[in-house]
Design an enzyme around this catalytic site. Structure first.
Site, PDB file in Angstrom:
ATOM      1  N   TYR A  22     -25.891  -5.322  -8.743  1.00 58.23           N
ATOM      2  CA  TYR A  22     -25.954  -6.413  -9.787  1.00 58.23           C
ATOM      3  C   TYR A  22     -26.130  -6.058 -11.349  1.00 58.23           C
ATOM      4  CZ  TYR A  22     -27.490  -9.558  -5.795  1.00 58.23           C
ATOM      5  OH  TYR A  22     -27.378 -10.335  -4.544  1.00 58.23           O
ATOM      6  N   ASN A  71     -27.545 -20.194 -11.054  1.00 58.76           N
ATOM      7  CA  ASN A  71     -27.303 -19.209  -9.952  1.00 58.76           C
ATOM      8  C   ASN A  71     -28.746 -19.392  -9.058  1.00 58.76           C
ATOM      9  OD1 ASN A  71     -27.347 -17.007  -8.514  1.00 58.76           O
ATOM     10  ND2 ASN A  71     -26.793 -15.577 -10.070  1.00 58.76           N
ATOM     11  N   HIS A  77     -27.534 -20.330  -0.162  1.00 63.03           N
ATOM     12  CA  HIS A  77     -27.171 -20.225   1.283  1.00 63.03           C
ATOM     13  C   HIS A  77     -27.815 -21.165   2.169  1.00 63.03           C
ATOM     14  CE1 HIS A  77     -24.975 -17.157  -0.813  1.00 63.03           C
ATOM     15  NE2 HIS A  77     -26.048 -16.396  -0.972  1.00 63.03           N
ATOM     16  N   ASP A  84     -28.638 -31.221  -2.982  1.00 62.61           N
ATOM     17  CA  ASP A  84     -28.718 -33.017  -3.267  1.00 62.61           C
ATOM     18  C   ASP A  84     -29.395 -33.037  -4.847  1.00 62.61           C
ATOM     19  OD1 ASP A  84     -28.284 -33.379  -0.683  1.00 62.61           O
ATOM     20  OD2 ASP A  84     -30.490 -33.631  -0.031  1.00 62.61           O
ATOM     21  N   HIS A  97     -22.469 -16.827  -9.448  1.00 57.59           N
ATOM     22  CA  HIS A  97     -22.870 -15.649  -8.708  1.00 57.59           C
ATOM     23  C   HIS A  97     -22.655 -14.441  -9.387  1.00 57.59           C
ATOM     24  CE1 HIS A  97     -24.604 -18.153  -5.652  1.00 57.59           C
ATOM     25  NE2 HIS A  97     -23.538 -18.970  -5.739  1.00 57.59           N
ATOM     26  N   ILE A  98     -23.439 -13.501  -9.672  1.00 54.07           N
ATOM     27  CA  ILE A  98     -23.092 -12.192 -10.408  1.00 54.07           C
ATOM     28  C   ILE A  98     -21.987 -11.347  -9.473  1.00 54.07           C
ATOM     29  CG2 ILE A  98     -24.083 -10.003 -11.107  1.00 54.07           C
ATOM     30  CD1 ILE A  98     -26.546 -11.671 -11.548  1.00 54.07           C
ATOM     31  N   SER A  99     -22.451 -11.498  -8.070  1.00 51.52           N
ATOM     32  CA  SER A  99     -21.587 -10.471  -7.070  1.00 51.52           C
ATOM     33  C   SER A  99     -20.587 -11.408  -6.537  1.00 51.52           C
ATOM     34  CB  SER A  99     -22.646  -9.919  -5.745  1.00 51.52           C
ATOM     35  OG  SER A  99     -22.996 -11.108  -5.305  1.00 51.52           O
ATOM     36  N   ARG A 108     -23.561 -15.227   3.425  1.00 53.74           N
ATOM     37  CA  ARG A 108     -23.526 -15.595   1.723  1.00 53.74           C
ATOM     38  C   ARG A 108     -22.179 -16.419   1.454  1.00 53.74           C
ATOM     39  NH1 ARG A 108     -27.444 -12.201  -0.495  1.00 53.74           N
ATOM     40  NH2 ARG A 108     -27.679 -10.329   0.438  1.00 53.74           N
TER      41      ARG A 108
HETATM   42  C1  DQA Z   1     -26.560 -13.929  -5.958  1.00 54.51           C
HETATM   43  C2  DQA Z   1     -25.674 -13.761  -4.639  1.00 54.51           C
HETATM   44  C3  DQA Z   1     -26.952 -14.194  -3.621  1.00 54.51           C
HETATM   45  O1  DQA Z   1     -26.083 -14.017  -2.408  1.00 54.51           O
HETATM   46  C4  DQA Z   1     -27.945 -13.329  -3.554  1.00 54.51           C
HETATM   47  O2  DQA Z   1     -28.725 -13.702  -2.706  1.00 54.51           O
HETATM   48  C5  DQA Z   1     -28.666 -13.327  -5.149  1.00 54.51           C
HETATM   49  C6  DQA Z   1     -27.625 -13.117  -6.135  1.00 54.51           C
HETATM   50  C7  DQA Z   1     -25.500 -13.418  -7.077  1.00 54.51           C
HETATM   51  O3  DQA Z   1     -25.820 -13.640  -8.278  1.00 54.51           O
HETATM   52  O4  DQA Z   1     -24.524 -12.582  -6.716  1.00 54.51           O
HETATM   53  O5  DQA Z   1     -29.875 -13.281  -5.004  1.00 54.51           O
HETATM   54  O6  DQA Z   1     -26.804 -15.286  -6.413  1.00 54.51           O
END
Ligand code: DQA
Length: 140
Positions: A22, A71, A77, A84, A97-99, A108
């Protein structure tokens, strides 16, 4: 133009948390840079570790703001309720999502948010937030 940025659980630990995934930058520092990049946008930042609080915030901003960058972190997940809430509100939501969630564990790969959002960005680091904001500005 009003844009809400909503971050879910553990994103308050950015800069300290799994920095190989991250990065090293706390979100508040990044937000300062974003505000400089988009001076005409009024940003409202909200982070919570609690699912219901994230839903309350989506409902609060979701009928009056011009865009939401969300985010939902781990709740992406698992949370039918956040999906909703996105379906219920009028303001367009971009999931960020950052990753690269599709290059990590299988659990994920499921998102309860993607199908309800205007679009999704993943794997581009914090830059994904900027790209989402740019889309929201162009879309308005
Ligand atoms: C996340 C990816 C998710 O799977 C993880 O639980 C996070 C960060 C991301 O920004 O990459 O907490 O949302």
């Amino acid at each position: 133009m009003k844009i809400a940025i909503i971050n879910g659980p553990n994103l308050n630990l950015l800069g300290k948390r799994e920095t190989d995934i991250y990065g090293n930058q706390p979100f508040e520092k990044y937000l300062d840079e974003v505000k400089v990049l988009f001076p005409s946008v009024e940003f409202h930042y909200y982070q919570s570790n609690l699912e219901g609080e994230l839903i309350n915030e989506l409902q609060r901003v979701g009928y009056s703001f011009d865009g939401i960058v969300l985010n939902p972190a781990g709740y992406t997940h698992t949370s039918v309720a956040i999906g909703d809430a996105i379906a219920a509100i009028k303001t367009p939501v971009i999931e960020v999502h950052i990753s690269n969630v599709h290059a990590r564990e299988d659990f994920r790969k499921l998102s309860h948010v993607s199908g309800k959002s205007a679009g999704s960005i993943f794997g581009l680091g914090l830059k994904g937030y900027e790209l989402a904001i740019r889309w929201l500005i162009d879309h308005k």
